[in-house]
Write a protein that holds these residues in place. Sequence first.
Motif, short mmCIF file in Angstrom:
data_model
loop_
_atom_site.label_atom_id
_atom_site.label_comp_id
_atom_site.label_asym_id
_atom_site.label_seq_id
_atom_site.Cartn_x
_atom_site.Cartn_y
_atom_site.Cartn_z
N ASN A 104 0.81 -1.20 0.00
CA ASN A 104 0.00 0.00 0.00
C ASN A 104 0.85 1.27 0.00
N PRO B 280 -0.93 6.51 -1.19
CA PRO B 280 -2.32 6.03 -1.10
C PRO B 280 -3.27 7.18 -0.77
N GLY C 299 -4.88 2.40 -2.79
CA GLY C 299 -4.76 1.97 -1.40
C GLY C 299 -5.27 2.99 -0.41
N VAL D 247 -3.28 -3.66 -0.22
CA VAL D 247 -3.85 -2.79 -1.24
C VAL D 247 -4.84 -3.64 -2.04
#
Length: 415
Positions: free
Chosen positions: A126, A187, A382, A394
Amino acid sequence: MTGLLTERLGDVVDAYLGEHEAELLDLTARLIALDSQIPPYGDERAVAAFLLETLSSLDPDELEVVGPHPSRPSILARLRGTGGGRSLMLNGHIDTKPVGEARAEWRTDPFTATVVDGDLYGLGANDMKGAVAAMIMAARAVRAAGAPLRGDLVLGLVADEEAGAQHGSRYVAPLVRDVDAVLIGEPSGWTEDWQGIHLVSRGVCGFRIVVRGTQMHSSLSDRLPSVNASLKLAGLLSRIGTELAVPFTPHPLGGVGPTLNAGVLIQGGTYFGVVPGRAEFACDLRTVPGQTQDDVAAALEAWLAACRAEDPELEVDYAFEPGLEWVPWCELVPDHALVDATRRASQDVLGRTPPLSVFPGATDAPWYAAAGIPTLPSFGPGMLTSAHGPNEFVSVRSLHEAARIYARTVLDFCQ
């Protein structure tokens, strides 16, 4: 490049990425398998060597390794356009936070990418090896589409983001030439994927509160005057979160302000039998546009002066953390061409346009902005929720969406 041609090329890159979905997951998995924890290792050589080999298949016009030390390599790869257009860098960091004390809480091996119910688990999945893989696949798709870009596409895959970027983007940014904007793939969700296009990243100010006491034989503490540094620390630690007042103006995008996490590190004492003569705790302050390090220093000095006045026995001071003393906040104007291109790509891929927002954390953005390059601090697959803790993941869907969004953003911006 006309809108119709951009749309046609978008369909071509979509088709390419659809045919190579397994390759994207494999690339992410191979990156996760390479240990680049910062700390304890502070060494990205293995992951950089793998990326150099991977990027060579793109036949880039330029491919170079830069860094202040061989153990802290960052990579810049450039795919040249025909000239006369805007150039875009897709930026991702190749280090991760450590597994840390939560190792026993992982349900899978942190260094083995594992897909469970549509989510890919692994350290860095992620934050942000998944995004790095998506950027590479987007570049491959653009290359395979034969897109007649006028501007250059640059991939900036950098070290040391997780420890303040001294050896990464802070070093790399002044070396970057002929780039009109940077998109960072941090993310962009916290409760769901693609929650916002983050035009702002908060800064970081790291500091320590250091308390001194009387180091002596602990059996004498009922007979001789002594000051237990750890007890004094406990009182300060319980107060700083509500009492430290650093001035700020809530940001227009959601009224966001700073956050203070006290006690992210605690140290004190020598051993049993010894009254603690020194104790300290570290604080992680996330700052917002308008705040300065001088503001933080003034607030700390005022608060500590008040604490000393209340307790004549208290011997306390503060120190900013080297390398994390001030990671600046960063902001991109809403009407920038990169924002427009990102919003159009999101609409094409997601069927919606995420709202403009403030990223909760810090990113590599301020160092590129300081070098004069407008930077979008965060738009990537993510959720930040799963970063820096056990069972990082993710969603597989967001990885594939990221590759498509990045490819379409490149086609649009670099037209």
